[in-house]
Design an enzyme around this catalytic site. Structure first.
Site, PDB file in Angstrom:
ATOM      1  N   LYS A   1      -8.680  11.314  13.879  1.00  0.00           N
ATOM      2  CA  LYS A   1      -8.318  10.122  14.219  1.00  0.00           C
ATOM      3  C   LYS A   1      -9.121   9.489  15.541  1.00  0.00           C
ATOM      4  CE  LYS A   1      -3.591  10.328  12.582  1.00  0.00           C
ATOM      5  NZ  LYS A   1      -2.463  10.495  12.752  1.00  0.00           N
TER       6      LYS A   1
ATOM      7  N   SER B   1       1.297 -33.190   3.615  1.00  0.00           N
ATOM      8  CA  SER B   1       1.530 -31.786   4.292  1.00  0.00           C
ATOM      9  C   SER B   1       3.028 -31.909   4.900  1.00  0.00           C
ATOM     10  CB  SER B   1       0.605 -31.488   5.228  1.00  0.00           C
ATOM     11  OG  SER B   1       0.455 -32.481   6.234  1.00  0.00           O
TER      12      SER B   1
ATOM     13  N   LEU C   1      -9.286  -0.858   2.500  1.00  0.00           N
ATOM     14  CA  LEU C   1      -9.816   0.290   2.217  1.00  0.00           C
ATOM     15  C   LEU C   1      -8.923   1.588   2.506  1.00  0.00           C
ATOM     16  CD1 LEU C   1     -12.690   1.722   1.652  1.00  0.00           C
ATOM     17  CD2 LEU C   1     -12.783   1.879   4.047  1.00  0.00           C
ATOM     18  N   ILE C   2      -8.699   2.231   1.683  1.00  0.00           N
ATOM     19  CA  ILE C   2      -7.908   3.556   1.909  1.00  0.00           C
ATOM     20  C   ILE C   2      -8.664   4.660   1.671  1.00  0.00           C
ATOM     21  CG2 ILE C   2      -5.708   4.823   0.933  1.00  0.00           C
ATOM     22  CD1 ILE C   2      -5.455   1.701   1.060  1.00  0.00           C
TER      23      ILE C   2
ATOM     24  N   ARG D   1      -3.722  11.224   5.579  1.00  0.00           N
ATOM     25  CA  ARG D   1      -4.046  12.709   5.736  1.00  0.00           C
ATOM     26  C   ARG D   1      -5.007  12.998   6.717  1.00  0.00           C
ATOM     27  NH1 ARG D   1       0.093  14.769   4.114  1.00  0.00           N
ATOM     28  NH2 ARG D   1       0.621  15.047   1.941  1.00  0.00           N
TER      29      ARG D   1
ATOM     30  N   GLU E   1      14.346  16.533  11.314  1.00  0.00           N
ATOM     31  CA  GLU E   1      15.240  17.415  10.941  1.00  0.00           C
ATOM     32  C   GLU E   1      16.715  17.035  11.222  1.00  0.00           C
ATOM     33  OE1 GLU E   1      14.310  20.544  13.960  1.00  0.00           O
ATOM     34  OE2 GLU E   1      12.878  21.682  12.691  1.00  0.00           O
TER      35      GLU E   1
ATOM     36  N   ASP F   1      -1.178   4.588  14.587  1.00  0.00           N
ATOM     37  CA  ASP F   1      -0.580   5.493  14.097  1.00  0.00           C
ATOM     38  C   ASP F   1       0.569   5.001  13.205  1.00  0.00           C
ATOM     39  OD1 ASP F   1      -0.145   8.074  13.289  1.00  0.00           O
ATOM     40  OD2 ASP F   1       1.360   8.334  14.855  1.00  0.00           O
TER      41      ASP F   1
END
Lengths: 1380, 326
Positions: A1035, A1324, A996-997, A1029, A730, A438
């Site tokens: 979910k 390198s 991917l959205i 959204r 808030e 999340d």
């Protein structure tokens, strides 16, 4: 000694006294809890199942007995067993395990005389041992629970006693429904009770629910209506009402009922009136309430699902392998049976071999073979190691012990370590492939910082604020090395909870920020909380970062127009910035009051600030002002409307007037024009806005304004105020308002005090609060405006929602309407810009209601409020009626700062081959920007956006994208096939990275049955997926879908701490393969059958046979499983790529299983036939022959383990050597003792003889060497020809520190170089100097941060009420790794 | 599990109004064990690291193998099959179960003299009986042929070779494991009173040997027999021929004949019976397998060592440097 006795007593008591208890014990199921969030409204409690609560007092005795007497009391019992039922019940539970049943079957089989292979008792031995071990473990666990229960049951609380007419101390367990309980501050609530009294003058009580839902912010509870007015405490003696409420249920957010007074008057009860068991009283001196639910019927207990059994991937696979073993066993037994049958038939008539039964009857070969089958099963039972499950369990315990004591997971500030709540999934931590996260509180800190606002169409970008934020970071990084530094919120989170306001206003920030993205107007990264919890628990206690908002100078200028002097009319020609100023005032008032923030002052927790003293005072003056305004407004209607930010005079009076007749006489002001010019200067969408320019211009002003700010009256008071909000948004808004001298001074259920800059204190009569919910996505307050005396609705909510609710047609004329439309467009533009920067946006709007409108609405609302059933729906409707025809005031942009080290972690996780899905309720733009900011998406990623309106379109789009992807990344054939879903393609190391959205609506289509497959295939090809959204339900659905269809290990971020370093403890797979050495051993027995007429003879004494499995060879694999560590943590942290190895669970592939099996087969061949040929044709006897076999097998198993193990410590050595010594010791002692056991042959003195026989040693050495040679060669060749990354990483561990760093650099460099061209590896070393290596300490910081997630268990939620993601995180957290 | 009603928290949060109380420091000990930082040997199996192992194994195994092989080769054995299946065999007559006891004599010649030989008898049977059959199937099937060896020095007066009956069983078996019924003074027959001989036996158990110290259960032939053979083809030690304390070889080269009392029927199950005369060594009987195996494994590991040396030379750098990416 007394403890067990008491335990026994307790259980007796339970058994005798609480016979009907079990009926009340609800099955703790998490699914029901899950469901209740989404579907609670659909499952209303039946009307007939209401519960009636009557005071537990003398006058109501009869009634009490009738209604409440049967309710469960407050004693809790979470134990599973009682003393009496422990044995049967535990056995019952244990025999749920198929393996145990199987072994039971074997034991029973051995009691059948015809097939008996061993002595009857001996086969029972392993089973009994295993059962005992598990039973002891279960018993101890249960006993611990019992002790905890007892501790809780014996907590003391104050209960009203009818005898003594006062509150007396009583244990929790003695509390019953209907009792009156009095609690003081910081006491824990013993049972669910309805709040009847609070010392708070407003009848408010604050509770902290962290024990319940993990949220540490305070929740407000309200005394039942009608009791608030009482000055003194409610006297239980006089309480004659009865409470009717719904039956106990587990919905924490629902409580319906009513309180019926003796005069039949009813008062509605809601969850606002309910104090929940397990919560703590805060900020309130004392409260009193009546218990409605007790003990197991409390909501808290009903929600206590207990640990769920999660079957780990490994266990599932182990089960499959055990099945394979069973199959193998059956085959071997069939061979044996067949062989025996044939042998018997050949010698059927020779009594010399075929010994007749006592009655002279000779068994037929077929029957003999049949019997032999079962005998063989008993004999070869060792093939399925009974100790396997026990070993796995022990290994897991060991792993958990190490995880929990890993100092890297220790959170200094919280003084807590990782806690693993689910025992079974430790090993899966190393195999995670998908990670669902999340956004809020997980990736981000959930610390909201006010960043920008748009008022009346003007964008104020608060450049100073941004600068300040950066300076915080710098200051913070200087303090990096001082861990003792108290950091605002962190210290608040320390275990001993301070009684009230925990805000630390000053002091350096003890936190680190090593990363901030520059080049944009806002700084990402973080300055707060180095080891901050991912889901911030300090929502209510904001840090200085959040509280100190530097006002935007332009806006301040506009504020300067609002001065007290201007309250008196100066001259007739007041210019017209008025509408804008009016908006500004309204905007900030909305920010200040449209919330549920609790105001308190530090050090004085229970004092309500300045309520009574201010009460009434301002009204009078305001009355005057009002009349003045009215006069002014008439005049002003004709004034020109040219708004400019630097208007010298103030339009405040006019503003107030115009509020009286909103927009009625005003032409649209010109903010639009100015905004136009501003936007032309600042191209939207670019990282930088016009702010810098603007600020430079006004640089001179800043100092002045700031100085002024501080000198303002009321400020000192204001700065000492603490705001405790349910959501950090808030609080951020309130603090922002305070920065503009619109200070929220106090809040009571009746009124809100706001100290508004020049206007002085304003007292709003609070008529209603329509709290935030995720359906409406907004909240409103209904107040009576002190000046206009009108009913005003202030609404704050998600932009999409608010925009739809705006009044379409203004009654005040087309001009105003046009102005509103313009304003809306402007604001929308700003909102878009905010979202592009990853800010959380909120719209603020208002509505003025007439008294009649309000009265009408109020009547309906009361109806809704008092209904018990369908209340939610009714309230929702009611809210809809109120929140429409809104006038847009402006919008805010709040930054949800990224967690410390999140970008690094995500990058590391990506490298580790873990796919990350971000599931968020945010807008698409916000989500995408956050994704970029946290490096979930890289700038050169190809983005596919799924945003469609219909299912067909969705399908087509997915099809197109898939094709494109396939073109770009020519997939291997098996990926293209339908089977691809089960073996998801690994993200391509190089080449195109795709993101991917998908938005919520499209997700809905994609999750439908027909499109699932396509969606998954698509998603599997993208390395990052962002679902924006998304609803909570979606979910969890996504997580479920991916888990079940892709059959991969998933981790929902609630689980936290999927850290790379976990690999070191996630290697049980090999621990088991060690056990497979046992099969070699079993095969020995099998081979022997070919040489003893398949007679089921064992060449080993069965004691040795049983113990071999149980004792000698069980400890080493366990130790190995626990302590295995392939690469050092440091190296791992630097090379997250290594994680991929574990992820594909390479250590325990099916192929590995078969290879191991094959190897075991070979080993068994060697182990049998080397001694066979050695002793062929000698006078060797059966057990003497078996002895070198056993010994060699032991060496093979142990040395096999050594070869396979990647790290050997002295513990390994100790265990291995111990095993060997123990074996010899056992064999010697047993050989000496066993003179007459197991006649006619027995192992007497065999080992002693052998140990003097050089041939014995020669055979053992030869056998061991030959048996291990192939595996050894295999490993050696693998090590030198095809070294796995892990192996190569191990080399680094050997190097000294500097060299290691150098080598690591080289490696990383080589990895990068290789993608370009492999030829430049020589350079390198040179190049690597320039490439910064991500600071491992940052990753460690994340590790400790995530550790808190684990500490919260598998499920960590800390979302706040404003955030709609609240429950979904829970859902995904749970759905993730669990496998029900 | 945030929703968990965490009773413990409840208790912890209990102390009322005690901010900043004495919180236990739950920081895990930073010990090597708990943090899994114990000094560890991390075996990395690459060609380079295991090279010496292979060579050492090779170097050790090959000499051992040669030693064993030589030892085994020095053991001299002579095998005489007296089952009598061959019609030409003198024991052919005994195959018929009617002729009991049947005595047959086999002549053979020792080309070389045997030093310190032991004589073994090997009933060469295809299949072994069920050892765990009820009531002593093994004992029942005890081998009961008797064999006597004579050196034919001159035609008329063959010299019997003294065969030692005792010492063929393990000392522990004879003295600890097997015991006659108690009663030292009572004659053995009395002690076994009430028992009967096994079906297939000729004599009861107490008459196995005139010497009471070798009769009954502690009869060494019986003890040896009771040590159940592991494999279907087995040998049992029958008698020992002790070296005399003179310079003469124990069994000088010459013609011998073997007098067999043929009691034990093996023909029914295609069994074979053999008499084996063998010298003994530290490694028991003649068996070239162990020596060959050691030599073979030693050579293989030596060879592997060479192969690995090549591999190591070629790929040495691959494991230490970063030439290869994952």
């Amino acid at each position: 000694m007394t403890e067990p006795l008491r335990w026994a007593g307790y259980h007796w008591q339970r058994l005798t006294g609480g016979a009907n208890r079990d009926n009340h014990e609800r099955p703790y199921s998490y699914s029901s809890l899950l469901a209740c969030r989404g579907k609670s409204s659909q499952t209303p409690t039946l009307a007939g199942k209401h519960r009636v609560v009557v005071p537990h007092l003398q006058p109501f005795k009869d009634e009490y007995e009738k209604f409440s007497g049967t309710y469960v009391n407050n004693r809790i019992r979470t134990t599973k067993y009682t003393l009496l039922n422990f044995v049967p019940r535990n056995l019952f539970e244990q025999f749920h395990r198929v393996a145990n049943l199987y072994f039971l079957f074997l034991v029973v089989l051995n009691w059948v005389p015809l097939v008996e292979a061993f002595q009857k008792e001996i086969t029972m031995l392993p089973l009994v041992a295993v059962l005992t071990i598990i039973a002891i473990k279960d018993g101890l666990e249960d006993y611990r629970k019992y002790k905890l229960d007892k501790q809780i049951n014996n907590l003391v609380t104050k209960v009203y006693s009818r005898k003594e007419k006062k509150y007396v101390d009583r244990c929790w367990k003695d509390v019953t429904v209907g009792d009156f309980i009095r609690l003081s501050c910081n006491e824990v609530i013993p049972a669910d009770m309805v709040l009847l009294f609070s010392t708070d003058p407003d009848g408010i009580c604050h509770i902290e629910t962290s024990g319940l839902d993990g949220e540490s912010n305070l929740k407000q509870r309200q005394v039942v209506r009608g009791y608030t007015e009482q000055d003194s405490e409610v006297d239980p003696e006089k309480f004659s009402s009865r409470i009717e409420c719904e039956s106990p249920n587990n919905d924490l957010n629902r409580f319906r009922g009513f309180l019926e007074h003796s005069n039949k008057e009813r008062v509605g009860l809601s969850k606002e009136n309910l104090l929940l068991r397990g919560c703590t009283i805060r900020n309130t001196e004392a409260v009193m309430g009546i218990v409605v639910y007790a003990g197991h019927e409390t909501k808290a207990m009903l929600n206590n699902s207990g640990p769920r059994y999660k079957r780990s991937n490994l266990e599932r696979r182990a089960n499959t392998d055990v099945l394979c073993c069973v199959l193998l066993l059956v085959i071997m037994c069939l061979t044996g049976a067949l062989g025996h049958g044939i042998w018997l038939s050949r010698y059927e008539n020779i009594p010399f071999f075929n010994i007749p039964e006592p009655d002279g009857h000779v068994i037929s070969p077929v029957l003999g073979g049949f019997y032999m089958f079962w005998t063989m099963i008993i004999l070869l039972q060792v093939l399925i190691p009974i100790s396997l499950y026990v070993s796995i369990e022990i290994v897991k315990l060991g792993q958990i012990y190490f995880i929990q004591s890993d100092v890297d997971f220790y959170n200094e500030k919280m003084d807590s370590t990782v806690q693993c709540r689910a025992l079974n999934i430790t090993e899966d931590l190393g195999q995670i492939q998908y990670l669902f996260s999340d956004k809020t509180g997980t990736l981000t800190e959930n610390k909201m910082v006010f960043r920008r606002c748009s008022v009346a169409g003007f964008d104020y970008c608060h450049e100073e604020n941004a600068k300040r934020l950066e300076s915080y970071q710098e200051a913070a990084s200087e303090d990096e090395d001082s861990p003792d530094t108290p950091s605002g919120s962190l210290s608040n989170m320390a275990k001993p909870r301070a009684p009230s306001c925990r805000m630390v206003r000053s002091g350096p920030l003890g936190s680190i920020s090593s990363n901030h993205l520059t080049g944009s107007c806002f700084a990402l990264g973080s300055g707060e909380g180095a080891s901050e919890v991912p889901h911030s628990r300090q929502a209510a206690f904001s840090s200085p970062m959040e509280t100190d908002v530097v006002p935007d100078t332009r806006l301040l200028d506009k504020f300067s127009q609002i001065t007290p002097q201007l309250f008196t009319p100066l001259d007739e020609t007041i210019p017209d910035p008025l509408l804008e100023t009016l908006y500004i005032i309204d905007f900030f008032i909305a920010l200040a009051i449209c919330n549920t923030v609790v105001v308190s002052a530090p050090n004085q927790p229970r004092q309500k600030i300045g309520l009574s003293s201010l009460h009434g005072m301002p009204i009078k003056s305001l009355e005057e002002i009002k009349s003045l305004f009215q006069r002014l407004s008439v005049r002003r209607s004709s004034s020109p409307s040219l708004a400019s930010g630097k208007e010298p005079s103030s339009g405040v009076p006019n503003a107030f007037v115009s509020r009286l007749s909103l927009f009625s006489r005003m032409k649209p002001a010109s903010p639009v024009e100015e905004e136009m010019s501003q936007t032309s200067k600042s191209p939207q969408g670019s990282g930088n806005s016009a702010c810098p320019i603007e600020t430079e211009k006004q640089d001179g002003n800043v100092g002045v304004t700031n100085g002024k700010v501080e000198s303002l009256p009321g400020q000192p008071l204001a700065s000492s105020l603490c705001y405790e909000a349910e959501s950090p948004d808030e609080a951020a808004l309130v603090y922002a308002a305070r920065a503009y001298q619109c200070t929220l001074q106090s809040r009571t259920p009746e009124q809100v005090m706001v100290d508004f800059a020049a206007l002085g204190p304003l007292t709003f009569q609070l008529l209603h609060i329509l709290p935030f919910d995720s359906v409406r996505k907004r909240m409103s307050v209904v107040v009576r405006h002190p000046i206009s005396n009108q009913v005003v609705v202030y609404t704050k909510g998600a932009d999409s929602v608010i925009m739809e609710l705006l009044s379409v047609a203004s009654p005040d004329g087309p001009g105003l309407e046009k102005q509103q439309t313009m304003l809306r467009e402007k604001t929308q533009q700003h909102l878009d810009a905010y979202t592009k920067r990853g800010l959380r946006t909120l719209c603020v709007a208002k509505r003025v209601m007439s008294d009649t409108e309000y009265a009408e609405w109020l009547r309906n609302h009361f109806l809704a409020e008092t209904s018990i059933d369908n209340r939610e729906e009714l309230l929702l409707e009611s809210a809809m009626r109120l929140e429409n025809k809104l006038t847009l005031l402006g919008a805010t942009g709040i930054e949800d700062r990224l967690q410390e080290g999140v970008p690094e972690s995500i990058e590391a996780l990506h490298k580790a081959g873990i796919k990350i899905w971000m599931l968020t309720g945010d807008k698409q733009e916000t989500a995408v920007n956050i994704a970029y900011a946290c490096k979930l998406l890289e700038p050169d990623d190809k983005l596919f956006i799924l945003n469609t309106e219909s299912k067909d379109a969705c399908e087509m789009l997915m099809d197109t994208i898939l094709k494109e992807l396939q073109k770009k990344n020519p997939a291997s054939p098996e990926q293209a096939s339908s089977e691809a879903l089960h073996q998801p393609p690994a993200p391509p190391d190089s080449g195109l990275r795709a993101g991917l959205i998908i938005n919520g609506r499209t997700l809905e289509f994609a999750l439908q049955e027909s499109l699932q497959r396509q969606f998954l295939e698509l998603a599997a090809r993208c390395h990052a997926v962002v679902c924006c959204r998304a609803t909570p339900l979606q979910k969890s659905e996504v997580v479920k879908l991916v888990r079940s269809h892709l059959r991969v290990m998933t981790l929902a971020i609630g689980d936290g701490a999927n850290d790379v370093s976990m690999i070191q403890v996630a290697d049980v797979g090999i621990g088991i393969s060690g056990q497979e050495g046992m099969q070699a051993y079993v095969n020995l027995l099998f081979w022997y059958q070919f040489f003893c007429g398949f007679s089921g003879t064992s060449m080993t004494d069965y004691w040795v046979l049983i113990f071999f499995n149980l004792l000698f060879t069980s400890a080493p694999p366990v130790i190995y499983g626990v302590l295995e560590k392939d690469v050092s943590a440091e190296t791992l942290m630097r090379l997250p790529e290594l994680y991929r190895n574990g992820q594909k669970s390479e250590a325990y592939l099916p192929l590995t299983f078969w290879i191991t099996l094959l190897d075991a087969f070979y080993q068994s061949l060697v182990c049998f036939f080397v001694p066979y040929y050695t002793y062929q044709g000698s006078d060797i006897d059966i057990f003497t022959f078996g002895n070198p076999l056993n010994t060699a097998a032991l060496f093979i198993i142990l040395l096999h383990l050594v070869i396979e193990s990647k790290s050997l410590t002295w513990i390994h050595m100790l265990v291995i050597v111990g095993s060997i010594l123990f074996y010899f010791f056992f064999a010697l002692v047993f050989g000496a003792m066993c003179v007459t056991c197991n006649p006619p042959s027995n192992p007497y003195w065999i080992m002693q003889e052998h140990m003097l026989d050089p041939v014995f040693y020669l055979v053992c050495v030869l056998t061991t060497c030959v048996a291990l040679l192939p595996r050894f060669i295999y490993r050696v060749l693998q090590g030198s020809l095809f070294p796995s990354p892990i192996l190569r990483a191990k080399h680094f561990d050997r190097l000294p520190a500097e060299e290691r760093t150098e080598a690591l650099k080289k490696w990383k460099e080589a990895g990068k170089m290789d993608q370009l061209t492999s030829k430049y590896s020589d350079h390198s070393a040179v190049k690597s100097e320039r490439i910064p290596i991500s600071d491992p300490s940052a990753v460690f910081a994340v590790m400790s941060a995530t550790s808190c997630a684990v500490e919260q268990g598998n499920l960590s939620v800390c979302e706040t009420a404003l955030d709609s993601d609240y429950s979904e995180n829970k859902a995904s957290g749970m759905a993730g790794p669990s496998k029900d | 599990m945030a929703m968990n009603y965490n009773a413990k928290d409840e208790v912890d949060g209990g102390p009322p109004c005690a901010p900043g109380g004495t919180a236990k420091n739950r920081r895990p000990d930073n010990t090597a064990f708990k943090q899994q930082r114990l000094p560890a040997w991390q075996p990395i199996l690459t060609a380079g690291t295991v090279l010496p192992t292979f060579f050492i194994i090779g170097l050790i195994f090959i000499p051992i193998g040669i030693g064993i092989f030589v030892t085994s080769n020095n053991i001299r054995e002579i095998e005489i099959d007296y089952t009598g299946t061959d019609p030409a065999s003198p024991c052919n007559k005994c195959l018929s179960p009617n002729v009991t006891p049947c005595i047959c004599t086999i002549n053979f010649t020792l080309e070389q003299s045997f030093e310190n030989p032991s004589k073994e008898c090997e009933p060469y049977r295809r299949n072994e009986d069920k050892p765990i059959a009820p009531c002593g199937a093994i004992a029942n099937s005890m081998f009961n042929d008797t064999l006597d060896l004579f050196l034919v020095g001159n035609e008329s007066d063959p010299t019997p070779i003294p065969l030692k009956k005792k010492g063929i069983a393990w000392w522990t078996d004879k003295n600890v494991k097997f015991r006659n019924p108690p009663g030292a003074d009572i004659p053995l027959e009395e002690r076994f009173k009430g028992t009967t001989k096994p079906v297939n036996w000729v004599k009861p158990v107490y008459m196995l040997d005139p010497d009471e110290d070798n009769s009954g259960f502690i009869n060494e032939d019986f003890i040896v027999w009771m040590r159940t053979a592991a494999l279907p083809t087995f040998r049992k030690l029958y008698r020992l021929i002790e070296r005399k304390n003179d310079l003469h070889p124990t069994l000088p080269a010459g013609r011998y004949y073997l007098n067999i009392t043929y009691n034990y029927p093996v023909h029914s199950f295609d069994g074979r019976k053999r008499m084996i005369l063998s010298t003994i060594s530290w490694m028991g009987g003649k068996n070239p397998f162990l020596g060959i195996a050691y030599i073979a494994i030693g050579s293989i590991s030596f060879l592997l060592g060479v192969v690995l040396l090549v591999i190591n030379h070629k790929y040495r750098n691959s494991s230490n440097t970063a030439d290869i990416t994952i």
